[in-house]
Motif scaffolding. Sequence first.
Motif, PDB file in Angstrom:
ATOM      1  N   ARG A   1     -10.067 109.285 -74.057  1.00  0.00           N
ATOM      2  CA  ARG A   1     -11.363 109.347 -74.727  1.00  0.00           C
ATOM      3  C   ARG A   1     -11.667 108.019 -75.405  1.00  0.00           C
ATOM      4  O   ARG A   1     -12.815 107.657 -75.589  1.00  0.00           O
ATOM      5  CB  ARG A   1     -11.380 110.486 -75.740  1.00  0.00           C
ATOM      6  CG  ARG A   1     -12.701 111.215 -75.773  1.00  0.00           C
ATOM      7  CD  ARG A   1     -12.907 112.227 -76.877  1.00  0.00           C
ATOM      8  NE  ARG A   1     -11.836 112.364 -77.832  1.00  0.00           N
ATOM      9  CZ  ARG A   1     -10.881 113.293 -77.742  1.00  0.00           C
ATOM     10  NH1 ARG A   1     -10.855 114.141 -76.735  1.00  0.00           N
ATOM     11  NH2 ARG A   1      -9.945 113.359 -78.660  1.00  0.00           N
ATOM     12  N   ASN A   2     -10.629 107.284 -75.740  1.00  0.00           N
ATOM     13  CA  ASN A   2     -10.827 106.001 -76.408  1.00  0.00           C
ATOM     14  C   ASN A   2     -10.651 104.801 -75.479  1.00  0.00           C
ATOM     15  O   ASN A   2     -10.494 103.672 -75.938  1.00  0.00           O
ATOM     16  CB  ASN A   2      -9.860 105.881 -77.586  1.00  0.00           C
ATOM     17  CG  ASN A   2     -10.249 106.802 -78.726  1.00  0.00           C
ATOM     18  OD1 ASN A   2     -11.126 106.483 -79.514  1.00  0.00           O
ATOM     19  ND2 ASN A   2      -9.634 107.966 -78.784  1.00  0.00           N
ATOM     20  N   GLY A   3     -10.630 105.095 -74.185  1.00  0.00           N
ATOM     21  CA  GLY A   3     -10.539 103.996 -73.230  1.00  0.00           C
ATOM     22  C   GLY A   3      -9.149 103.396 -73.088  1.00  0.00           C
ATOM     23  O   GLY A   3      -9.004 102.267 -72.626  1.00  0.00           O
ATOM     24  N   TYR A   4      -8.144 104.131 -73.462  1.00  0.00           N
ATOM     25  CA  TYR A   4      -6.779 103.631 -73.318  1.00  0.00           C
ATOM     26  C   TYR A   4      -6.026 104.412 -72.248  1.00  0.00           C
ATOM     27  O   TYR A   4      -6.354 105.555 -71.959  1.00  0.00           O
ATOM     28  CB  TYR A   4      -6.024 103.746 -74.645  1.00  0.00           C
ATOM     29  CG  TYR A   4      -6.334 102.607 -75.578  1.00  0.00           C
ATOM     30  CD1 TYR A   4      -5.442 101.558 -75.760  1.00  0.00           C
ATOM     31  CD2 TYR A   4      -7.539 102.569 -76.274  1.00  0.00           C
ATOM     32  CE1 TYR A   4      -5.740 100.510 -76.610  1.00  0.00           C
ATOM     33  CE2 TYR A   4      -7.851 101.517 -77.119  1.00  0.00           C
ATOM     34  CZ  TYR A   4      -6.946 100.492 -77.281  1.00  0.00           C
ATOM     35  OH  TYR A   4      -7.241  99.446 -78.114  1.00  0.00           O
ATOM     36  N   GLN A   5      -5.028 103.757 -71.683  1.00  0.00           N
ATOM     37  CA  GLN A   5      -4.174 104.437 -70.725  1.00  0.00           C
ATOM     38  C   GLN A   5      -2.768 104.507 -71.293  1.00  0.00           C
ATOM     39  O   GLN A   5      -2.433 103.788 -72.228  1.00  0.00           O
ATOM     40  CB  GLN A   5      -4.176 103.688 -69.402  1.00  0.00           C
ATOM     41  CG  GLN A   5      -5.586 103.514 -68.886  1.00  0.00           C
ATOM     42  CD  GLN A   5      -5.632 103.292 -67.402  1.00  0.00           C
ATOM     43  OE1 GLN A   5      -5.412 102.192 -66.931  1.00  0.00           O
ATOM     44  NE2 GLN A   5      -5.890 104.341 -66.654  1.00  0.00           N
ATOM     45  N   LEU A   6      -1.961 105.383 -70.698  1.00  0.00           N
ATOM     46  CA  LEU A   6      -0.634 105.629 -71.241  1.00  0.00           C
ATOM     47  C   LEU A   6       0.460 105.242 -70.247  1.00  0.00           C
ATOM     48  O   LEU A   6       0.503 105.739 -69.129  1.00  0.00           O
ATOM     49  CB  LEU A   6      -0.500 107.121 -71.562  1.00  0.00           C
ATOM     50  CG  LEU A   6      -0.597 107.590 -72.995  1.00  0.00           C
ATOM     51  CD1 LEU A   6      -1.540 106.763 -73.804  1.00  0.00           C
ATOM     52  CD2 LEU A   6      -0.967 109.059 -73.051  1.00  0.00           C
ATOM     53  N   LEU A   7       1.336 104.381 -70.690  1.00  0.00           N
ATOM     54  CA  LEU A   7       2.524 104.043 -69.917  1.00  0.00           C
ATOM     55  C   LEU A   7       3.630 104.911 -70.487  1.00  0.00           C
ATOM     56  O   LEU A   7       4.074 104.690 -71.612  1.00  0.00           O
ATOM     57  CB  LEU A   7       2.829 102.560 -70.121  1.00  0.00           C
ATOM     58  CG  LEU A   7       3.296 101.701 -68.969  1.00  0.00           C
ATOM     59  CD1 LEU A   7       2.658 102.090 -67.658  1.00  0.00           C
ATOM     60  CD2 LEU A   7       3.041 100.248 -69.263  1.00  0.00           C
TER      61      LEU A   7
ATOM     62  N   GLY B   1      12.365  99.129 -60.925  1.00  0.00           N
ATOM     63  CA  GLY B   1      11.594  98.127 -61.649  1.00  0.00           C
ATOM     64  C   GLY B   1      10.117  98.421 -61.754  1.00  0.00           C
ATOM     65  O   GLY B   1       9.320  97.513 -61.971  1.00  0.00           O
ATOM     66  N   TYR B   2       9.752  99.666 -61.594  1.00  0.00           N
ATOM     67  CA  TYR B   2       8.338 100.029 -61.724  1.00  0.00           C
ATOM     68  C   TYR B   2       8.108 100.860 -62.980  1.00  0.00           C
ATOM     69  O   TYR B   2       9.019 101.524 -63.472  1.00  0.00           O
ATOM     70  CB  TYR B   2       7.880 100.822 -60.502  1.00  0.00           C
ATOM     71  CG  TYR B   2       7.533  99.942 -59.331  1.00  0.00           C
ATOM     72  CD1 TYR B   2       6.207  99.657 -59.018  1.00  0.00           C
ATOM     73  CD2 TYR B   2       8.532  99.356 -58.563  1.00  0.00           C
ATOM     74  CE1 TYR B   2       5.890  98.827 -57.962  1.00  0.00           C
ATOM     75  CE2 TYR B   2       8.221  98.517 -57.499  1.00  0.00           C
ATOM     76  CZ  TYR B   2       6.890  98.262 -57.210  1.00  0.00           C
ATOM     77  OH  TYR B   2       6.568  97.427 -56.168  1.00  0.00           O
ATOM     78  N   GLN B   3       6.880 100.809 -63.458  1.00  0.00           N
ATOM     79  CA  GLN B   3       6.513 101.657 -64.593  1.00  0.00           C
ATOM     80  C   GLN B   3       5.445 102.642 -64.147  1.00  0.00           C
ATOM     81  O   GLN B   3       4.806 102.450 -63.118  1.00  0.00           O
ATOM     82  CB  GLN B   3       6.003 100.792 -65.726  1.00  0.00           C
ATOM     83  CG  GLN B   3       7.028  99.742 -66.109  1.00  0.00           C
ATOM     84  CD  GLN B   3       6.840  99.256 -67.512  1.00  0.00           C
ATOM     85  OE1 GLN B   3       5.982  98.437 -67.776  1.00  0.00           O
ATOM     86  NE2 GLN B   3       7.643  99.771 -68.432  1.00  0.00           N
ATOM     87  N   LEU B   4       5.271 103.677 -64.947  1.00  0.00           N
ATOM     88  CA  LEU B   4       4.366 104.759 -64.563  1.00  0.00           C
ATOM     89  C   LEU B   4       3.191 104.887 -65.524  1.00  0.00           C
ATOM     90  O   LEU B   4       3.376 105.074 -66.721  1.00  0.00           O
ATOM     91  CB  LEU B   4       5.145 106.079 -64.555  1.00  0.00           C
ATOM     92  CG  LEU B   4       5.582 106.681 -63.229  1.00  0.00           C
ATOM     93  CD1 LEU B   4       5.922 105.639 -62.199  1.00  0.00           C
ATOM     94  CD2 LEU B   4       6.739 107.629 -63.442  1.00  0.00           C
TER      95      LEU B   4
END
Lengths: 334, 334
Positions: A88-94, B90-93
């Motif tokens: 909703r705030n334009g962020y993505q999650l790693l 070596g990858y991230q998600l």
Amino acid sequence: MTTTLKDIAKQLKTSVSTVSRALQNHPRISAEKTKKIQDLARELDYQPNSFAINLKKKTSKTLGVIVPELSLHFFSEILSGMDETAHRNGYQLLICQSGEKVEREKEQIQNLYKANVDGILVAVSKETSNFGNFDLLRKKGFPVVLFSRTHPNFPSVHSDDINGGFLATKHLIQQGCKTIAHIAGPWHLYATKDRQNGYLKALETYHLPINQSLIIHSDLEKESNIEAVHQLLNREQNFDAIFCFNDYVAYDIIQVLKEKQIITGKDVLIVGFGNQPISTQMEPKLTSVDQQPYQIGIKSIEMILNSINSKIETSIKQTEILETMLIVRNSTYH
Amino acid sequence: MTTTLKDIAKQLKTSVSTVSRALQNHPRISAEKTKKIQDLARELDYQPNSFAINLKKKTSKTLGVIVPELSLHFFSEILSGMDETAHRNGYQLLICQSGEKVEREKEQIQNLYKANVDGILVAVSKETSNFGNFDLLRKKGFPVVLFSRTHPNFPSVHSDDINGGFLATKHLIQQGCKTIAHIAGPWHLYATKDRQNGYLKALETYHLPINQSLIIHSDLEKESNIEAVHQLLNREQNFDAIFCFNDYVAYDIIQVLKEKQIITGKDVLIVGFGNQPISTQMEPKLTSVDQQPYQIGIKSIEMILNSINSKIETSIKQTEILETMLIVRNSTYH
DNA sequence: CAAACGTATGCAATCGTTTGCACAAAAATC
DNA sequence: GATTTTTGTGCAAACGATTGCATACGTTTG
């Protein structure tokens, strides 16, 4: 091939800067030209190259999250709330997991840091006792928020475990129980102290005696839980209720009681903690303390976005404590 | 401030390119200078700027994953396997959820694409019937792998639902059941057909009559499941077993049977699907088909890394089907 | 009509890397 | 000793965007 500003500029015989500005609706670019550029951009399906933008802006609009174990329902529900709010705030999650290993946790922090995330959220592993890694980050002014498994020196979001323990115990007292045991968690989990303190506070408040032999610590593994009930059952004095550190402990205990023909909800009342799916799936259904994991997710993201956006010192200790509430079911009520 | 190659170069009065090469152990840089550079880099805690590298290399070492709902245990276990495997390589998600909405799914695909992930893995939402979004990606040569909720036209990883259905039904037959009902899923889920076909195949193999009125479709919501059992109970002819589309359906059904004093495992045998935690938590414990979600996660990542690394046409249809196995518990056995 | 201003555009530097190429100096070859 | 080869280094152009500054008009103003 993907389209770049250069491609658009070339086709329209103009410069890259004009194209860039037009796409940002810069007022200094003529309406006519702006339209032409935007049309062509659409037509060519222009997608700005995020690497270039990130490089320039030094921000990735990405947050790193480390959980001990992705498949633990409690955490996946927190993640669900985080994902919702982040997007909703334009962020993505790693997102990554530590597998409850400090080593792995350290590695993941490094990875996320190298990936240039704008902030890191962590539920620390069971093994973590040294918070040096986090301190390092904080000293660099890097936004860090701990959630659920927290530490008092860091910005944190967690549930009100003290009140949770209090509510659970108070409920048992009000159901008429006089000898209430507590199966507590391992000491290194921050929640252990809180839930136990809530338990003690309730006993005190309602003038019940505190008996240390009624408090047994478990490492939360099945064997340990079973061992804990046995210890309780072997005491000379009886007990009429158990407040358990979490729902899984409660489940294991109820299985043992069943074997001994002790009926949960009648002979002994049991309360769990976490209000996990298991609490409605087992038999009898378990009274439990809800921790609002989804809300924890939401608040954590909000907190870290706050510290990212307001460039104010993130070292200002900030703690959000979420209300807990008791959900009464058959294990304490008939 | 963070250290850059330039900083190191300046301090050592050399050029950026030499520093860059030294840090990569380029053979053309003298051992002496290489050591000096690496030492200083360590000292200054040099972290290469991933944005710049990504920009240059046009790769982010990041994979996008879309699941319908993070908090569904089945998916979080898949994610756990994915995370493990991705990190080992070596990858991230970059993980996000569609909330079972096509619109949201489409949006997330766009987001991930814009974020320049190297590939996208998706378990499609319940609503998804049109695979145009994925086709677009594929036409651009962009690596896509569907998992669990798949489609025959795309590279896919899923469990062997046909055999799962077969094993479940065969087991019921071998337990002596003659009239086996099947509560099936909604048609748009690909697994629905497979599990049902497995069921039919088993009946055929063991020469039991096929009776369409014993097959009832549910949309998997609780009400729908309850409605389904009632429909079965209202038939004139009796049944002695039910093979359920998943464990949650089985759970709901067993609750209804309990109310009607029908004993699961004795009067009626029940098999679920998924071997979710619920199957060991409920009473009686549920016989179920295990789908190896963790393995699905591993295989999915391996498949997409394959198609990323070998720049061979990703459009070569590739499908990995994971073995299912029956876990026998009290709901079919006493 | 010159000065001043506003409008529309482009140049070029910048973000932090990587890498082909040029160019020395040193070493090896004849 | 002249020529080739090796070795070590740096220049500069990418990668794809953003943005301060300069510039070139056309328009307004005194």
